[in-house]
Write a protein that holds these residues in place. Structure first.
Motif, mmCIF file in Angstrom:
data_model
loop_
_atom_site.group_PDB
_atom_site.id
_atom_site.type_symbol
_atom_site.label_atom_id
_atom_site.label_comp_id
_atom_site.label_asym_id
_atom_site.label_seq_id
_atom_site.Cartn_x
_atom_site.Cartn_y
_atom_site.Cartn_z
ATOM 1 N N THR A 42 -5.173 -37.528 11.404
ATOM 2 C CA THR A 42 -3.758 -37.883 11.328
ATOM 3 C C THR A 42 -3.523 -38.712 10.078
ATOM 4 O OG1 THR A 42 -4.111 -39.848 12.672
ATOM 5 C CG2 THR A 42 -3.426 -37.853 13.836
ATOM 6 N N ASP A 43 -2.262 -38.678 9.603
ATOM 7 C CA ASP A 43 -1.931 -39.496 8.436
ATOM 8 C C ASP A 43 -1.570 -40.907 8.874
ATOM 9 O OD1 ASP A 43 0.633 -39.292 9.488
ATOM 10 O OD2 ASP A 43 1.439 -38.103 7.843
ATOM 11 N N GLU A 44 -1.093 -41.750 7.940
ATOM 12 C CA GLU A 44 -0.799 -43.150 8.260
ATOM 13 C C GLU A 44 0.359 -43.322 9.230
ATOM 14 O OE1 GLU A 44 1.118 -41.888 4.465
ATOM 15 O OE2 GLU A 44 -0.965 -42.042 5.000
ATOM 16 N N VAL A 49 -2.404 -33.917 10.230
ATOM 17 C CA VAL A 49 -2.485 -33.419 8.866
ATOM 18 C C VAL A 49 -2.479 -31.902 8.905
ATOM 19 C CG1 VAL A 49 -3.912 -33.327 6.796
ATOM 20 C CG2 VAL A 49 -3.748 -35.450 8.095
ATOM 21 N N LYS A 50 -1.550 -31.304 8.131
ATOM 22 C CA LYS A 50 -1.447 -29.846 8.096
ATOM 23 C C LYS A 50 -2.238 -29.299 6.922
ATOM 24 C CE LYS A 50 3.094 -29.612 10.194
ATOM 25 N NZ LYS A 50 4.475 -29.178 10.031
ATOM 26 N N LYS A 51 -2.739 -28.114 7.103
ATOM 27 C CA LYS A 51 -3.465 -27.427 6.033
ATOM 28 C C LYS A 51 -2.471 -27.039 4.939
ATOM 29 C CE LYS A 51 -6.215 -23.307 5.225
ATOM 30 N NZ LYS A 51 -6.820 -22.137 5.840
ATOM 31 N N ALA A 52 -2.865 -27.255 3.701
ATOM 32 C CA ALA A 52 -2.006 -26.880 2.579
ATOM 33 C C ALA A 52 -1.889 -25.356 2.505
ATOM 34 C CB ALA A 52 -2.579 -27.420 1.276
ATOM 35 N N ALA A 53 -0.725 -24.904 2.094
ATOM 36 C CA ALA A 53 -0.497 -23.465 1.967
ATOM 37 C C ALA A 53 -1.225 -22.923 0.739
ATOM 38 C CB ALA A 53 0.996 -23.191 1.850
ATOM 39 N N ALA A 54 -1.599 -21.659 0.814
ATOM 40 C CA ALA A 54 -2.236 -21.007 -0.339
ATOM 41 C C ALA A 54 -1.225 -20.910 -1.475
ATOM 42 C CB ALA A 54 -2.739 -19.632 0.058
ATOM 43 N N LYS A 55 -1.688 -21.165 -2.688
ATOM 44 C CA LYS A 55 -0.829 -21.093 -3.861
ATOM 45 C C LYS A 55 -1.309 -19.961 -4.757
ATOM 46 C CE LYS A 55 0.271 -25.971 -4.069
ATOM 47 N NZ LYS A 55 0.251 -27.173 -4.891
ATOM 48 N N LYS A 56 -0.421 -19.509 -5.608
ATOM 49 C CA LYS A 56 -0.782 -18.486 -6.583
ATOM 50 C C LYS A 56 -0.820 -19.134 -7.958
ATOM 51 C CE LYS A 56 0.625 -14.540 -4.089
ATOM 52 N NZ LYS A 56 0.280 -13.212 -4.099
ATOM 53 N N LYS A 57 -1.850 -18.794 -8.694
ATOM 54 C CA LYS A 57 -1.984 -19.248 -10.071
ATOM 55 C C LYS A 57 -1.746 -18.038 -10.958
ATOM 56 C CE LYS A 57 -5.098 -21.741 -13.086
ATOM 57 N NZ LYS A 57 -6.389 -22.398 -13.226
ATOM 58 N N TYR A 58 -0.954 -18.231 -12.002
ATOM 59 C CA TYR A 58 -0.623 -17.126 -12.896
ATOM 60 C C TYR A 58 -1.268 -17.339 -14.261
ATOM 61 C CZ TYR A 58 2.828 -15.922 -9.380
ATOM 62 O OH TYR A 58 3.437 -15.574 -8.209
#
Length: 172
Positions: A42-44, A49-58
Motif C-alpha cells: 500500500t502507499d502512504e 499500489v496498482k501495476k503501471a500500465a504498459a507504455k509504447k516507445k516510439y
C-alpha cells in the motif's frame, strides 16, 4: 525539334526546383512492460499500489538528402497528435540492441546505411491538445505515421502507412 527539346529540359529542371523533397520515414514502436505488481503493498495513504500500465516507445527517423534543410514541426502516430520533444542528427546505420536475453543480445537495423541526413525525432509523452485541420485528419486516418515538416518556408507532410513493431521490453 530543338525548341521542343529545350522546352522539355527547362520543364524538367523547373519541376525539380519547385517540388517537395523526398523525405523517407523509418518508424518503430515497442511495448514497454512495467513488470509484476507487488502483492499486498500500500502507499502512504493506505491505498493498494496498482501495476503501471504498459507504455509504447516510439523510434522515429527522417531521412533526406544532405543538401536539404528540413525541420519537422508536427507529428501524428496512429491518429494521435504528439509534440516533438527533441531532434538529433544520427549517423547510419542506426541500430537497436534488445538485451532481453542477456547472453544473446539481438541487434536490429532501424535505418540502413546511406549518404542521406538522418534525424531522430523523440516524441513527448503527452499528446498535443490543439485542433487538427480536416485535411491532416484525412491523411492521418490512412497512415500510421504522419510528420509535418517545413522546407523552403513551406509546410509539407511525409507519411508512413504501417509502423513496424519491435520485440517488447520489460522494466525499461
Amino acid at each position: 525539334m530543338k525548341k521542343n527539346l529545350l522546352f522539355f529540359l527547362v520543364f524538367i529542371v523547373g519541376s525539380n526546383l519547385f517540388s517537395q523533397p523526398v523525405v523517407k520515414i523509418f518508424a518503430f514502436e515497442q511495448e514497454n512492460m512495467p513488470g509484476t505488481k507487488p502483492a499486498g503493498i500500500t502507499d502512504e495513504n493506505g491505498k493498494a499500489v496498482k501495476k503501471a500500465a504498459a507504455k509504447k516507445k516510439y523510434f522515429i527517423f527522417l531521412s533526406y538528402k544532405q543538401t536539404y534543410n528540413v525541420m519537422p514541426v508536427q507529428m501524428f502516430i496512429k491518429d494521435r497528435a504528439f509534440s516533438i520533444q527533441s531532434i538529433t542528427i544520427r549517423k547510419t546505420p542506426v541500430e537497436y540492441t534488445n538485451k532481453t536475453v542477456i547472453n544473446n543480445p539481438e541487434k536490429t537495423i532501424l535505418v540502413p546505411t546511406s549518404k542521406d541526413k538522418v534525424l531522430e525525432i523523440n516524441v513527448a509523452e503527452m499528446q498535443r491538445q490543439e485542433k487538427t485541420p480536416e485535411s491532416v485528419k484525412r491523411v492521418a486516418d490512412k497512415n500510421d505515421v504522419v510528420i509535418g515538416y517545413v522546407w523552403n518556408k513551406r509546410k509539407y507532410f511525409a507519411t508512413l502507412q504501417k509502423i513496424k513493431t519491435l520485440e517488447p521490453v520489460a522494466n525499461e
